[in-house]
Design a protein around this motif. Structure first.
Motif, PDB file in Angstrom:
ATOM      1  N   GLU A 161      -7.058  -7.416  -0.803  1.00  0.00           N
ATOM      2  CA  GLU A 161      -7.412  -6.002  -0.925  1.00  0.00           C
ATOM      3  C   GLU A 161      -8.825  -5.856  -1.499  1.00  0.00           C
ATOM      4  OE1 GLU A 161      -4.316  -4.235  -3.298  1.00  0.00           O
ATOM      5  OE2 GLU A 161      -2.782  -4.825  -1.875  1.00  0.00           O
ATOM      6  N   VAL A 221      -7.838  -0.504  -7.571  1.00  0.00           N
ATOM      7  CA  VAL A 221      -8.104  -1.616  -8.485  1.00  0.00           C
ATOM      8  C   VAL A 221      -8.976  -2.667  -7.788  1.00  0.00           C
ATOM      9  CG1 VAL A 221      -7.062  -3.455  -9.874  1.00  0.00           C
ATOM     10  CG2 VAL A 221      -5.927  -1.218  -9.698  1.00  0.00           C
ATOM     11  N   HIS A 222      -8.503  -3.174  -6.666  1.00  0.00           N
ATOM     12  CA  HIS A 222      -9.205  -4.298  -6.025  1.00  0.00           C
ATOM     13  C   HIS A 222     -10.571  -3.912  -5.467  1.00  0.00           C
ATOM     14  CE1 HIS A 222      -5.064  -5.882  -6.188  1.00  0.00           C
ATOM     15  NE2 HIS A 222      -5.696  -7.020  -6.389  1.00  0.00           N
ATOM     16  N   GLY A 263       2.750   5.629  -8.693  1.00  0.00           N
ATOM     17  CA  GLY A 263       2.303   5.818  -7.311  1.00  0.00           C
ATOM     18  C   GLY A 263       1.474   4.637  -6.847  1.00  0.00           C
ATOM     19  N   CYS A 264       0.523   4.891  -5.963  1.00  0.00           N
ATOM     20  CA  CYS A 264      -0.348   3.828  -5.444  1.00  0.00           C
ATOM     21  C   CYS A 264      -1.408   4.500  -4.575  1.00  0.00           C
ATOM     22  CB  CYS A 264       0.462   2.840  -4.603  1.00  0.00           C
ATOM     23  SG  CYS A 264      -0.553   1.685  -3.659  1.00  0.00           S
ATOM     24  N   VAL A 281       6.063  -0.195  -8.342  1.00  0.00           N
ATOM     25  CA  VAL A 281       5.716   1.189  -8.002  1.00  0.00           C
ATOM     26  C   VAL A 281       6.680   1.745  -6.947  1.00  0.00           C
ATOM     27  CG1 VAL A 281       3.315   1.042  -8.731  1.00  0.00           C
ATOM     28  CG2 VAL A 281       3.933   0.363  -6.415  1.00  0.00           C
ATOM     29  N   HIS A 298      -0.984   2.799 -12.165  1.00  0.00           N
ATOM     30  CA  HIS A 298       0.369   3.089 -11.675  1.00  0.00           C
ATOM     31  C   HIS A 298       1.356   2.033 -12.175  1.00  0.00           C
ATOM     32  CE1 HIS A 298      -1.661   5.916  -9.066  1.00  0.00           C
ATOM     33  NE2 HIS A 298      -2.454   4.945  -8.667  1.00  0.00           N
TER      34      HIS A 298
HETATM   35  S1  SF4 Z   1      -2.821  -2.441  -7.653  1.00  0.00           S
HETATM   36 FE1  SF4 Z   1      -3.624  -1.173  -5.980  1.00  0.00          FE
HETATM   37  S2  SF4 Z   1      -2.222  -1.530  -4.269  1.00  0.00           S
HETATM   38 FE2  SF4 Z   1      -1.169  -2.230  -6.144  1.00  0.00          FE
HETATM   39  S3  SF4 Z   1       0.013  -0.441  -6.820  1.00  0.00           S
HETATM   40 FE3  SF4 Z   1      -1.971  -0.373  -7.906  1.00  0.00          FE
HETATM   41  S4  SF4 Z   1      -3.248   0.969  -6.601  1.00  0.00           S
HETATM   42 FE4  SF4 Z   1      -1.497   0.315  -5.348  1.00  0.00          FE
END
Ligand code: SF4
Length: 358
Positions: free
Chosen positions: A256, A230-231, A119-120, A95, A317
């Protein structure tokens, strides 16, 4: 010249198909392997012609992960590679904040992130203005920013860290005498790190009166409110369900995840730790509480290991990066990472400090 210690890259279409079948035949269907092998071969040819290096994050989809990256790993491992590469072009299959870190560490290189949408939720959850406001509220505090932040936020920080060295960075600062450590932006990683290190946690959403009531001579980790989208979805019920269905499984979770989940799993750690654990520790089964492509990739890499493949949580993402996007990125030199020189200079110090504490 190619970088040393890179993964072997197949030279012909036949070799590409054979490698991908060997790695992936028990993970994805053969028609998908055949279709993707053609794209992967095109990428590998172009990559050599253009003196490009491809870095593949552990969350890339299996066909991409096992065909075109010269290096795979977590963001810290790949940052180190990016800082040393002799290639002219770095294609970061990850990302945007990862591509930014590569640009900061090696600014003369052309850095490409193959999708504009990568993105994130963590990186987007905090701004440089937020950091400046926190510094004003907690004068004298050190600011540690998780590597999952944009360059403009890193530029306002004292240290960066990854999930693999967050506890070491906080311990380092406490040993140096700092009492207040602002840890950004992941609430759960901050809480888990404070717990691991054995210090108090204070949410920045708390009041000044609540903060003033804390013992002034004890270290405190001050956390922000962002979460990984996600986490944060892994629950205690998920842990219980895996335990019920697979009582012999070792459950590994990324920090996370919430503290409640972390308290119930067997092993906590970064994606690198998960790879190392599955490689080195013999267990009847392994269940990973992290982005699900990681489980697929480990199932492909370690076919003699039994992975619990019940996960359905994907990062939208990370999942925008495809083999086709990677090919287009090389063909069109898109999407290039551009950063102001001033941001590169100021963000470099906290990243260098992160790399030095491993
Ligand atoms: S898994 Fe979570 S921390 Fe990693 S890029 Fe995706 S949204 Fe961001």
């Amino acid at each position: 010249m190619p970088d040393s210690a890179a993964l072997p890259i197949p030279a012909s279409m036949d070799e590409t198909l054979t490698l991908m079948r060997t790695r992936l035949s028990h993970v994805i269907p053969d028609f998908e392997i055949q279709a993707k092998a053609e794209i992967a071969h095109e990428i590998n040819v172009l990559k050599r012609e253009m003196n490009a290096v491809i870095l593949g994050h552990n969350y890339m989809e299996p066909a991409l992960y096992h065909s075109v990256p010269d290096y795979t790993g977590d963001s810290l491992q790949l940052s180190v590679v990016a800082s040393k590469t002799q290639a002219d072009i770095i294609v970061f299959c990850g990302v945007l904040f990862m591509g930014e870190s590569a640009k900061i560490l090696n600014p003369s290189k052309t850095v490409l992130v193959p999708s504009e949408k990568a993105g994130c939720s963590l990186a987007e959850g905090i701004t440089p203005e937020d950091v400046i406001a926190l510094r004003q509220r907690f004068p004298g505090a050190m600011v540690v920013s998780y590597v999952n932040t944009y360059a403009s936020v890193k530029a306002e920080s004292d240290y960066c860290c990854t999930s693999g060295n967050a506890d070491k960075v906080v311990k380092h600062l406490i040993a140096a005498g700092y009492k207040q450590i602002i840890f950004l932006p992941d609430e759960y990683l901050a809480r888990n790190t404070a717990s691991d290190v054995g210090v108090r946690y204070f949410a920045a959403s708390g009041s000044d009166e609540e903060f003033a009531a804390l013992p002034a001579d004890e270290p405190v980790v001050i956390g922000w409110k962002s979460r990984c989208e996600v986490h944060e979805l892994f629950t205690v019920d998920d842990v219980d369900n895996v335990r019920r269905q697979y009582p012999d499984a070792v459950i590994l979770a990324h920090p996370e995840c919430s503290p409640e989940v972390m308290a119930k799993v067997d092993v906590a750690g970064s994606t690198k730790l998960m790879v190392d654990y599955v490689r080195e520790v013999d267990a009847p089964r392994y269940a990973l509480f992290t982005e699900c492509s990681m489980g697929d990739n480990l199932a492909a890499e370690f076919p003699h290991r039994e992975m619990v493949r019940a996960c359905s949580l994907r990062c939208k993402h990370m999942n925008t990066i495809t083999l086709q996007d990677t090919l287009e990125a090389l063909r069109k030199l898109q999407y290039q990472v551009h950063l102001d020189e001033d941001v590169i200079t100021r963000a470099r110090t906290p990243i260098d400090r992160m790399i030095s504490i491993r």
